[in-house]
Design an enzyme around this catalytic site. Structure first.
Site, PDB file in Angstrom:
ATOM      1  N   ARG A 180       0.821  -1.218   0.000  1.00 37.08           N
ATOM      2  CA  ARG A 180       0.000   0.000   0.000  1.00 37.08           C
ATOM      3  C   ARG A 180       0.857   1.272   0.000  1.00 37.08           C
ATOM      4  O   ARG A 180       0.495   2.278   0.601  1.00 37.08           O
ATOM      5  CB  ARG A 180      -0.972   0.008   1.190  1.00 37.08           C
ATOM      6  CG  ARG A 180      -1.902  -1.191   1.244  1.00 37.08           C
ATOM      7  CD  ARG A 180      -2.785  -1.295   0.000  1.00 37.08           C
ATOM      8  NE  ARG A 180      -3.678  -2.447   0.064  1.00 37.08           N
ATOM      9  CZ  ARG A 180      -3.452  -3.611  -0.540  1.00 37.08           C
ATOM     10  NH1 ARG A 180      -2.355  -3.782  -1.263  1.00 37.08           N
ATOM     11  NH2 ARG A 180      -4.312  -4.603  -0.438  1.00 37.08           N
ATOM     12  N   SER A 230     -11.398  -3.183   1.680  1.00 39.80           N
ATOM     13  CA  SER A 230     -10.863  -3.401   3.031  1.00 39.80           C
ATOM     14  C   SER A 230     -10.703  -2.050   3.715  1.00 39.80           C
ATOM     15  O   SER A 230      -9.983  -1.180   3.234  1.00 39.80           O
ATOM     16  CB  SER A 230      -9.506  -4.117   2.962  1.00 39.80           C
ATOM     17  OG  SER A 230      -9.643  -5.393   2.399  1.00 39.80           O
ATOM     18  N   GLU A 300      -7.314   2.066   5.784  1.00 42.26           N
ATOM     19  CA  GLU A 300      -6.772   1.980   4.417  1.00 42.26           C
ATOM     20  C   GLU A 300      -7.555   2.916   3.516  1.00 42.26           C
ATOM     21  O   GLU A 300      -7.015   3.475   2.573  1.00 42.26           O
ATOM     22  CB  GLU A 300      -6.871   0.541   3.892  1.00 42.26           C
ATOM     23  CG  GLU A 300      -6.279   0.354   2.517  1.00 42.26           C
ATOM     24  CD  GLU A 300      -6.163  -1.094   2.132  1.00 42.26           C
ATOM     25  OE1 GLU A 300      -6.568  -1.426   1.015  1.00 42.26           O
ATOM     26  OE2 GLU A 300      -5.666  -1.899   2.931  1.00 42.26           O
TER      27      GLU A 300
END
Length: 307
Positions: A180, A230, A300
């Site tokens: 990420r 998510s 996230e």
């Protein structure tokens, strides 16, 4: 302050929308109106818009498919610039030295569309991305991944624009892709396009693998509801969804936003959820997981104007 006429002069009279609801442009289906909304696929127009906003101290935000974004109920006081117009997909005739086929796609192209085109060409390596709901720009920025594959595995380079409108190409190594993370975030760059290399495979086997992965995704993830995928990053040594489930938070709800019954790692909008509802759920989950396990969950999903 930037005026409507200034934006229309750059992007065209019909290209600028005023008070555009962001709930129509995010997969969470949440978000109040943006002052101005512009979709473009022209790098020169993009550079001029960024320059204008910076010179006038006008907030602006670069938007893909809005699949990793939660926008405030009050909306966005600034210019929302959608890159969905950068959606070309081109397969190059010249191959890499090791015989792989090169494909270049614009940052606004949906990953599902790219994966379909790659599969149609009988090329393998992008099956993992077929069910990810975002665009290529966001995928490169976040090094998107699923089911054992990630952008880092197949990318050759990306064409990016800096905040001064300068365009340059970064190699895969220069992108510094990890979980990420990328240099795109660190240096506040805008992805315009990216090139990938794929090996030849069997069309039917590739499409069958995509079918299986997407069936697995439908079975395990709450795709029937609005969400940003998510909700939390994976904490080192743990899985966010399991921590949330073990904390007894599956189904925890505020208004029309809740922790999914199907997958605890997802916070979903089951009706007319608001950003306020979503933030109450996110913050409660963070609090309870920390109290029980001493683990800090980091969102996230990108929070835009959310308090």
């Amino acid at each position: 302050m930037v005026q409507l006429e200034d934006l229309q002069k750059i992007a065209g009279a019909g290209a600028v929308r005023v008070q555009e609801p962001m709930s129509s442009h995010t997969t969470f289906r949440i978000g109040g109106p943006a002052d101005f909304f512009i979709e473009t696929g022209d790098a020169q127009v993009l550079a001029k818009l960024v320059k204008l906003c910076r010179n006038e101290d006008m907030p602006f935000f670069i938007l893909g498919n809005g699949s990793n974004l939660l926008v405030s109920d009050e909306g966005y006081r600034g210019v929302m610039i959608s890159l969905k117009g950068f959606d070309d997909i081109v397969f190059q005739e010249q191959k890499t030295e090791d015989g792989r086929t090169v494909m270049t796609a614009g940052s606004g192209a949906l990953l599902s569309r790219i994966a379909g085109r790659v599969a149609d060409e009988g090329l393998t390596g992008f099956e993992f991305a077929s069910g990810i709901p975002g665009t290529l720009g966001g995928a490169v920025t976040m090094n998107a991944g699923a089911y054992g594959g990630e952008i880092k595995d197949v990318i050759l380079s990306a064409e990016v624009m800096d905040m001064d409108g300068r365009i340059k190409k970064l190699t895969g190594d220069e992108l510094d892709l990890s979980y990420r993370h990328s240099v795109i975030q660190e240096k506040n760059l805008i992805v315009l396009s990216a090139s990938f290399a794929f090996e030849q495979g069997d069309v039917q086997q590739i499409k069958e693998k995509m079918r299986q992965l997407n069936a697995q995704r439908r079975e395990k993830q709450p795709l029937e509801y609005g969400s940003a995928g998510s909700t939390f990053k994976r904490p080192e040594g743990y899985f966010a969804g399991k921590l949330i489930q073990d904390a007894g938070l599956k189904g925890y709800r505020c208004g029309d936003v809740m922790v999914s019954e199907k997958h605890s790692g997802f916070v979903v909008n089951v009706g007319n959820g608001t950003c306020r509802d979503a933030m109450r759920v996110i913050e409660y989950v963070q609090q309870k997981v920390y109290e029980q396990f001493g683990v800090e969950l980091e969102p996230e999903v990108r929070l835009l104007g959310c308090m």
